[in-house]
Design an enzyme around this catalytic site. Structure first.
Site, PDB file in Angstrom:
ATOM      1  NE  ARG A 145     -11.110 -14.711   1.468  1.00 32.16           N
ATOM      2  CZ  ARG A 145     -11.831 -15.720   1.957  1.00 32.16           C
ATOM      3  NH1 ARG A 145     -13.098 -15.870   1.602  1.00 32.16           N
ATOM      4  NH2 ARG A 145     -11.289 -16.560   2.813  1.00 32.16           N
ATOM      5  CB  VAL A 189      -0.961  -0.009   1.208  1.00 32.98           C
ATOM      6  CG1 VAL A 189      -1.669   1.331   1.352  1.00 32.98           C
ATOM      7  CG2 VAL A 189      -1.986  -1.137   1.064  1.00 32.98           C
ATOM      8  CB  CYS A 226     -12.245  -5.596   0.147  1.00 29.35           C
ATOM      9  SG  CYS A 226     -11.530  -4.867  -1.349  1.00 29.35           S
ATOM     10  CE1 TYR A 255      -2.888  -7.877   9.724  1.00 25.33           C
ATOM     11  CE2 TYR A 255      -5.106  -8.428   8.985  1.00 25.33           C
ATOM     12  CZ  TYR A 255      -3.944  -7.697   8.845  1.00 25.33           C
ATOM     13  OH  TYR A 255      -3.834  -6.778   7.829  1.00 25.33           O
TER      14      TYR A 255
HETATM   15  N1  LIG Z   1      -2.787  -6.666   1.716  1.00 26.57           N
HETATM   16  C1  LIG Z   1      -4.081  -6.772   1.926  1.00 26.57           C
HETATM   17  O1  LIG Z   1      -4.767  -7.608   1.320  1.00 26.57           O
HETATM   18  C2  LIG Z   1      -4.761  -5.850   2.897  1.00 26.57           C
HETATM   19  C3  LIG Z   1      -6.162  -5.933   3.008  1.00 26.57           C
HETATM   20  C4  LIG Z   1      -6.821  -5.070   3.888  1.00 26.57           C
HETATM   21  C5  LIG Z   1      -6.083  -4.180   4.654  1.00 26.57           C
HETATM   22  N2  LIG Z   1      -4.736  -4.129   4.548  1.00 26.57           N
HETATM   23  C6  LIG Z   1      -4.008  -3.200   5.409  1.00 26.57           C
HETATM   24  O2  LIG Z   1      -3.222  -2.315   4.626  1.00 26.57           O
HETATM   25  C7  LIG Z   1      -2.042  -1.958   5.354  1.00 26.57           C
HETATM   26  C8  LIG Z   1      -0.832  -2.196   4.472  1.00 26.57           C
HETATM   27  O3  LIG Z   1      -0.795  -3.549   4.066  1.00 26.57           O
HETATM   28  P1  LIG Z   1       0.202  -4.045   2.912  1.00 26.57           P
HETATM   29  O4  LIG Z   1      -0.511  -5.088   2.152  1.00 26.57           O
HETATM   30  O5  LIG Z   1       0.803  -2.881   2.237  1.00 26.57           O
HETATM   31  O6  LIG Z   1       1.321  -4.789   3.790  1.00 26.57           O
HETATM   32  P2  LIG Z   1       2.881  -4.943   3.498  1.00 26.57           P
HETATM   33  O7  LIG Z   1       3.142  -4.936   2.034  1.00 26.57           O
HETATM   34  O8  LIG Z   1       3.346  -6.127   4.271  1.00 26.57           O
HETATM   35  O9  LIG Z   1       3.504  -3.614   4.108  1.00 26.57           O
HETATM   36  C9  LIG Z   1       3.539  -3.410   5.481  1.00 26.57           C
HETATM   37  C10 LIG Z   1       4.749  -2.576   5.780  1.00 26.57           C
HETATM   38  O10 LIG Z   1       4.817  -2.353   7.193  1.00 26.57           O
HETATM   39  C11 LIG Z   1       6.187  -2.441   7.572  1.00 26.57           C
HETATM   40  N3  LIG Z   1       6.368  -2.781   8.975  1.00 26.57           N
HETATM   41  C12 LIG Z   1       5.933  -3.896   9.611  1.00 26.57           C
HETATM   42  N4  LIG Z   1       6.338  -3.866  10.900  1.00 26.57           N
HETATM   43  C13 LIG Z   1       7.048  -2.717  11.070  1.00 26.57           C
HETATM   44  C14 LIG Z   1       7.730  -2.139  12.150  1.00 26.57           C
HETATM   45  N5  LIG Z   1       7.781  -2.731  13.364  1.00 26.57           N
HETATM   46  N6  LIG Z   1       8.362  -0.950  11.952  1.00 26.57           N
HETATM   47  C15 LIG Z   1       8.353  -0.350  10.751  1.00 26.57           C
HETATM   48  N7  LIG Z   1       7.700  -0.845   9.678  1.00 26.57           N
HETATM   49  C16 LIG Z   1       7.073  -2.032   9.844  1.00 26.57           C
HETATM   50  C17 LIG Z   1       6.755  -3.524   6.671  1.00 26.57           C
HETATM   51  O11 LIG Z   1       8.152  -3.411   6.649  1.00 26.57           O
HETATM   52  P3  LIG Z   1       9.052  -4.635   6.157  1.00 26.57           P
HETATM   53  O12 LIG Z   1       8.907  -4.632   4.653  1.00 26.57           O
HETATM   54  O13 LIG Z   1      10.409  -4.281   6.633  1.00 26.57           O
HETATM   55  O14 LIG Z   1       8.487  -5.878   6.775  1.00 26.57           O
HETATM   56  C18 LIG Z   1       6.083  -3.215   5.354  1.00 26.57           C
HETATM   57  O15 LIG Z   1       6.834  -2.282   4.608  1.00 26.57           O
HETATM   58  C19 LIG Z   1      -2.055  -2.777   6.645  1.00 26.57           C
HETATM   59  O16 LIG Z   1      -2.628  -2.000   7.664  1.00 26.57           O
HETATM   60  C20 LIG Z   1      -3.036  -3.909   6.305  1.00 26.57           C
HETATM   61  O17 LIG Z   1      -3.678  -4.391   7.459  1.00 26.57           O
HETATM   62  C21 LIG Z   1      -4.047  -4.935   3.675  1.00 26.57           C
HETATM   63  C1  LIG Z   2      -6.936  -9.522   3.853  1.00 26.71           C
HETATM   64  C2  LIG Z   2      -6.259 -10.731   4.474  1.00 26.71           C
HETATM   65  O1  LIG Z   2      -7.052 -11.850   4.308  1.00 26.71           O
HETATM   66  C3  LIG Z   2      -6.557 -13.073   4.823  1.00 26.71           C
HETATM   67  O2  LIG Z   2      -7.561 -13.985   4.730  1.00 26.71           O
HETATM   68  P1  LIG Z   2      -7.997 -14.632   3.361  1.00 26.71           P
HETATM   69  O3  LIG Z   2      -8.875 -13.717   2.599  1.00 26.71           O
HETATM   70  O4  LIG Z   2      -8.585 -15.953   3.666  1.00 26.71           O
HETATM   71  O5  LIG Z   2      -6.552 -14.762   2.653  1.00 26.71           O
HETATM   72  P2  LIG Z   2      -5.900 -15.342   1.367  1.00 26.71           P
HETATM   73  O6  LIG Z   2      -4.615 -15.987   1.791  1.00 26.71           O
HETATM   74  O7  LIG Z   2      -5.848 -14.309   0.310  1.00 26.71           O
HETATM   75  O8  LIG Z   2      -6.861 -16.535   0.827  1.00 26.71           O
HETATM   76  C4  LIG Z   2      -8.081 -16.287   0.227  1.00 26.71           C
HETATM   77  C5  LIG Z   2      -8.745 -17.571  -0.217  1.00 26.71           C
HETATM   78  O9  LIG Z   2      -8.038 -18.096  -1.338  1.00 26.71           O
HETATM   79  C6  LIG Z   2      -7.888 -19.494  -1.205  1.00 26.71           C
HETATM   80  N1  LIG Z   2      -6.693 -19.923  -1.947  1.00 26.71           N
HETATM   81  C7  LIG Z   2      -6.687 -20.775  -3.013  1.00 26.71           C
HETATM   82  N2  LIG Z   2      -5.441 -21.008  -3.419  1.00 26.71           N
HETATM   83  C8  LIG Z   2      -4.618 -20.254  -2.623  1.00 26.71           C
HETATM   84  C9  LIG Z   2      -3.197 -20.106  -2.568  1.00 26.71           C
HETATM   85  O10 LIG Z   2      -2.423 -20.696  -3.322  1.00 26.71           O
HETATM   86  N3  LIG Z   2      -2.721 -19.230  -1.629  1.00 26.71           N
HETATM   87  C10 LIG Z   2      -3.553 -18.538  -0.768  1.00 26.71           C
HETATM   88  N4  LIG Z   2      -3.001 -17.691   0.133  1.00 26.71           N
HETATM   89  N5  LIG Z   2      -4.897 -18.708  -0.778  1.00 26.71           N
HETATM   90  C11 LIG Z   2      -5.415 -19.561  -1.700  1.00 26.71           C
HETATM   91  C12 LIG Z   2      -7.763 -19.710   0.301  1.00 26.71           C
HETATM   92  O11 LIG Z   2      -8.094 -21.063   0.616  1.00 26.71           O
HETATM   93  C13 LIG Z   2      -8.792 -18.707   0.821  1.00 26.71           C
HETATM   94  O12 LIG Z   2     -10.079 -19.302   0.805  1.00 26.71           O
HETATM   95  C14 LIG Z   2      -6.233 -12.981   6.297  1.00 26.71           C
HETATM   96  O13 LIG Z   2      -5.664 -14.191   6.736  1.00 26.71           O
HETATM   97  C15 LIG Z   2      -5.393 -11.816   6.572  1.00 26.71           C
HETATM   98  O14 LIG Z   2      -5.329 -11.667   7.952  1.00 26.71           O
HETATM   99  C16 LIG Z   2      -5.908 -10.526   5.933  1.00 26.71           C
HETATM  100  O15 LIG Z   2      -7.007 -10.063   6.614  1.00 26.71           O
END
Ligand SMILES: NC(=O)c1ccc[n+]([C@@H]2O[C@H](COP(=O)([O-])OP(=O)(O)OC[C@H]3O[C@@H](n4cnc5c(N)ncnc54)[C@H](OP(=O)(O)O)[C@@H]3O)[C@@H](O)[C@H]2O)c1
Ligand SMILES: C[C@@H]1O[C@H](OP(=O)(O)OP(=O)(O)OC[C@H]2O[C@@H](n3cnc4c(=O)[nH]c(N)nc43)[C@H](O)[C@@H]2O)[C@@H](O)[C@H](O)[C@@H]1O
Length: 307
Positions: A207, A13, A162, A133
């Site tokens: 999803r 992000v 999402c 989490y």
């Molecule tokens: N990805 C999703 O699907 C998703 C969905 C809904 C909400 N969000 C929210 O969006 C936000 C960003 O997510 P993202 O997907 O961008 O995650 P990300 O790619 O893993 O980025 C998170 C960043 O936070 C840094 N970080 C973690 N611990 C830290 C610490 N102690 N001090 C300084 N930096 C630290 C990480 O640094 P390092 O690279 O050094 O580890 C990384 O750069 C989070 O709040 C997440 O909950 C994400």
């Molecule tokens: C947004 C994130 O969503 C996460 O839940 P969640 O959607 O299930 O996270 P995902 O790992 O994206 O998995 C979404 C769905 O994809 C299916 N899936 C199918 N094939 C694969 C695969 O090869 N890899 C993965 N990873 N999934 C797979 C998995 O079983 C699950 O139902 C949370 O655990 C986190 O905490 C966070 O909130």
């Protein structure tokens, strides 16, 4: 120029925020973890005192897919709780006027599935695969809300996205979410000439995914005009697909033709996660990138840096 402090500025992000054209309106502060550890209370307070940002976007955290959450529940709860508490308390102490905190769709009760509306938070049991989490994310959003209640002058908001995907996602299968996992698997299958690719679970779970650069645009709009936002707001496209559909569409985009097989032993998590985006509609915003275009852009990034 107003100063914007982005936590997690080197994550998915954060990097998409820094790459967005709208970022030009801000002077950006985006220290890497090596420069500022957000678990270090003292360092975070000093940083805020020194740089006095006009706005903070909190996008840092320990983030991963279902397998990573299941493997390390202690870290996912403890580190995210620590980061949230440290950052939000320090922002309060420093009197940061604008804070955009990022929640996550996993804060919703597991049995609801669809129509997940902001009022449903804390009305039911959480999904066990990411309970730790989710608890940390709920704590942070409540802290933001309590701070705002104690001091209504604070323009502090929480966006609840999402599931996300896009450039700079994590493609390592042990940590990745669904879409980067699909891209990695299909690319490998294409290169190897493999006829089959494995899908976790039965493929019927659903999803909602948003392209991270779209979210970046919304975050920047929120940071520039936080008063226009409700305190808590879901953010997403408002529609979902089955896991099988994501694999099928990605296979078309990547150009792999073969057969999918299902592994029912792999974790599935919630059967469905679909946000109610009524507040977002009232705010007058919607993501613009379609799934095929978003997948193509993410695949292009993967081929450049991660393949
Ligand atoms: N990805 C999703 O699907 C998703 C969905 C809904 C909400 N969000 C929210 O969006 C936000 C960003 O997510 P993202 O997907 O961008 O995650 P990300 O790619 O893993 O980025 C998170 C960043 O936070 C840094 N970080 C973690 N611990 C830290 C610490 N102690 N001090 C300084 N930096 C630290 C990480 O640094 P390092 O690279 O050094 O580890 C990384 O750069 C989070 O709040 C997440 O909950 C994400
Ligand atoms: C947004 C994130 O969503 C996460 O839940 P969640 O959607 O299930 O996270 P995902 O790992 O994206 O998995 C979404 C769905 O994809 C299916 N899936 C199918 N094939 C694969 C695969 O090869 N890899 C993965 N990873 N999934 C797979 C998995 O079983 C699950 O139902 C949370 O655990 C986190 O905490 C966070 O909130």
């Amino acid at each position: 120029m107003a100063r914007l402090f982005i936590t997690g500025g080197h994550g998915m992000v954060g990097r998409n925020l820094r790459a967005h054209p709208g970022i030009a309106a801000w002077q950006v502060l985006a220290p890497a973890r090596s420069e500022l550890d957000l678990c270090d209370d003292r360092a975070v307070r000093d940083y805020l005192a020194r740089h006095r940002p006009d706005a903070v976007v909190h996008a840092a955290g320990l983030v991963g897919g279902i397998q990573a959450n299941l493997a390390q529940p202690v870290r996912f709860l403890a580190e995210n709780a620590r980061i949230g508490l440290t950052l939000i308390e320090a922002c309060r102490e420093a009197g940061v006027p604008v804070l955009i905190n990022l929640g996550s769709i996993c804060v919703y009760p597991r049995d609801l599935g669809r129509g997940l509306s902001e009022d449903h938070i804390l009305t039911g049991r959480l999904e066990p695969s990411n309970e730790g989490y989710a608890l940390a994310k709920i704590m942070a959003m409540r802290l933001v809300e309590y701070a705002r209640r104690e001091d209504p002058a604070l323009l502090w908001r929480t966006l609840i996205p999402c599931n996300l995907y896009g450039p700079h996602d994590k493609f390592d299968p042990a940590r990745s979410h669904l879409i980067p996992a699909i891209i990695h698997k299909l690319h490998r299958a294409k290169l190897a000439g493999a006829d089959t690719v494995e899908i976790w679970g039965d493929g019927q779970a659903r999803r909602e995914f948003m392209f991270a650069p779209d979210l970046a645009g919304a975050i920047l709009r929120a940071a520039a005009d936080p008063a226009s936002l409700p305190p808590l707001m879901n953010i997403g496209p408002g529609h979902d697909h089955s896991i099988d559909e994501y694999y099928r569409i990605a296979a078309e985009v990547i150009g792999w033709r073969g057969r999918f097989i299902h592994d029912p032993a792999k974790p599935v998590g919630m059967r469905q996660k679909l946000l109610d985006i009524s507040r977002q509609r009232e705010w007058g915003w919607a993501p613009t990138t379609g799934l095929r275009d978003g997948l193509a852009a993410t695949y292009a990034h993967y081929r450049e840096v991660a393949a």
